[in-house]
Design an enzyme around this catalytic site. Structure first.
Site, PDB file in Angstrom:
ATOM      1  N   ASP A  43       0.836  -1.202   0.000  1.00 32.82           N
ATOM      2  CA  ASP A  43       0.000   0.000   0.000  1.00 32.82           C
ATOM      3  C   ASP A  43       0.873   1.255   0.000  1.00 32.82           C
ATOM      4  OD1 ASP A  43       0.880  -0.085   2.582  1.00 32.82           O
ATOM      5  OD2 ASP A  43      -1.098   0.057   3.515  1.00 32.82           O
ATOM      6  N   SER A  44       2.197   1.058   0.005  1.00 32.82           N
ATOM      7  CA  SER A  44       3.122   2.183  -0.215  1.00 32.82           C
ATOM      8  C   SER A  44       2.842   2.822  -1.567  1.00 32.82           C
ATOM      9  CB  SER A  44       4.572   1.709  -0.143  1.00 32.82           C
ATOM     10  OG  SER A  44       4.765   0.576  -0.976  1.00 32.82           O
ATOM     11  N   ASP A  82      -0.948  -6.366  -0.262  1.00 32.78           N
ATOM     12  CA  ASP A  82      -1.211  -5.690   1.009  1.00 32.78           C
ATOM     13  C   ASP A  82      -2.705  -5.516   1.226  1.00 32.78           C
ATOM     14  OD1 ASP A  82       0.425  -4.889   3.048  1.00 32.78           O
ATOM     15  OD2 ASP A  82       1.175  -3.108   2.013  1.00 32.78           O
ATOM     16  N   LYS A 112      -0.919  -9.503   3.164  1.00 39.28           N
ATOM     17  CA  LYS A 112      -0.176  -8.986   4.323  1.00 39.28           C
ATOM     18  C   LYS A 112      -1.056  -7.993   5.064  1.00 39.28           C
ATOM     19  CE  LYS A 112       3.335  -5.770   3.913  1.00 39.28           C
ATOM     20  NZ  LYS A 112       2.780  -4.630   4.665  1.00 39.28           N
ATOM     21  N   GLU A 114      -1.132  -5.384   8.813  1.00 41.21           N
ATOM     22  CA  GLU A 114      -0.314  -4.749   9.840  1.00 41.21           C
ATOM     23  C   GLU A 114      -0.868  -4.969  11.246  1.00 41.21           C
ATOM     24  OE1 GLU A 114       0.200  -0.587   8.920  1.00 41.21           O
ATOM     25  OE2 GLU A 114       1.032  -1.003   6.940  1.00 41.21           O
ATOM     26  N   GLU A 182       9.500  -3.604  10.326  1.00 42.82           N
ATOM     27  CA  GLU A 182       9.909  -2.303   9.773  1.00 42.82           C
ATOM     28  C   GLU A 182      10.398  -1.351  10.858  1.00 42.82           C
ATOM     29  OE1 GLU A 182       7.000  -0.614   7.125  1.00 42.82           O
ATOM     30  OE2 GLU A 182       8.103   1.283   6.944  1.00 42.82           O
TER      31      GLU A 182
END
Ligand code: KIV
Length: 275
Positions: A43-44, A82, A112, A114, A182
């Site tokens: 999602d970057s 993501d 993925k 978070e 991260e």
């Protein structure tokens, strides 16, 4: 294509795992050619593709759109998609549907998400219940920006570090097959990598994780902000800018196109497109 089993075996064999973010067909194609083992449709893309200051506006549809393009470019590479902000926060039903869309419509092999709180653990389990492999993401979790206030190193304080280690153990226990870690101190990156049996993929987590991931734009210098822990391996910014300026100047000056660049010269009626 390697699968989860081979990815996990790499840790056992102490073979470092490579991961890069990818958002488009052609870059993904080059990554597959280079042998990068895992691609992350991160999602970057909110930052580097959409030009937003954060990842919060990225939608499931957008991740699907980019994952499809990446899958086309890298048909034989393990692709992780993501799960965007709020796509796995509300309830297990929505979470399962969103994860399944990334796999079915996007063509990803895994998803993925978070965080490592109790509610995240429940979501990880619910996705696994649909037979969809899950990668966890701890440390600096950009989707928490509104809460944490700043993109800064996590786990510096003893209490924070202990909590991160506990969360890392919890996501492993819940069934995540890999963990992206991260922006944490190298010592903590090392400890988590040594404690867990699943591969830890670091980004700003030091030298001792089982693999590394970089946002592709950081690697090629096409980024507004270059974090300290990244590295420009090839600087495309200058070359790209020079090329665009040359094009501008040549068009203005009537230098481009020349006869050799035109598909349909006025005096040649037989030319076909691309010939
Ligand atoms: O979205 C992303 O690119 C990521 C990486 C920074 C790991 O999550």
């Amino acid at each position: 294509m390697i699968g989860i089993k081979q990815i996990k075996e790499k840790k056992a064999k102490q073979e470092r795992i490579t991961m890069l973010t990818a958002y488009d067909y052609f870059t993904a194609k080059l990554m597959e050619e280079a042998g990068i083992e895992t691609l992350l449709v991160g999602d970057s893309l909110g930052n580097v593709f959409k030009g937003e200051g954060n990842t919060l506006s990225v939608t499931v549809d957008e991740i699907i759109y980019h994952t499809k393009a990446v899958r086309k470019g890298a048909p034989n590479t393990f692709i992780i998609a993501d799960m965007p902000f709020m796509s796995y926060h509300l309830n297990t039903t929505d979470t399962k549907i969103n994860a399944a869309r990334l796999i079915i419509e996007g063509g990803a092999n895994a998803v993925k998400l978070e965080g490592g709180s109790q509610s995240r653990i429940e979501m990880i389990k619910s996705i696994l219940d649909c037979e969809i492999p899950v990668v966890a993401h701890l440390g600096l979790t950009p989707q928490s920006i509104a809460k944490i206030g700043d993109f800064k190193v996590q786990g510096r304080q003893e209490e924070e570090a202990v909590k991160l280690i506990e969360q890392a153990k919890s996501v492993e226990q819940a069934g995540a097959f890999m963990l992206v870690l991260e922006a944490v101190p190298e010592k903590l990156g090392k400890e988590i990598s040594e404690t867990l049996s699943i591969p830890i993929i670091g980004i700003g987590a030091g030298r001792y994780t089982d693999g590394q991931v970089l946002v592709i734009n950081d690697l090629i210098g096409l980024s507004d902000y270059q974090a300290k822990f990244t590295k420009i391996f090839v600087d495309l910014k200058k070359g790209l800018l020079d090329g665009i300026k040359d094009y501008y100047n040549e068009v203005k000056q009537g230098e481009f196109p020349k006869k050799a660049n035109t598909y349909y010269p006025i005096d040649d009626t037989k030319s076909k497109i691309g010939v």
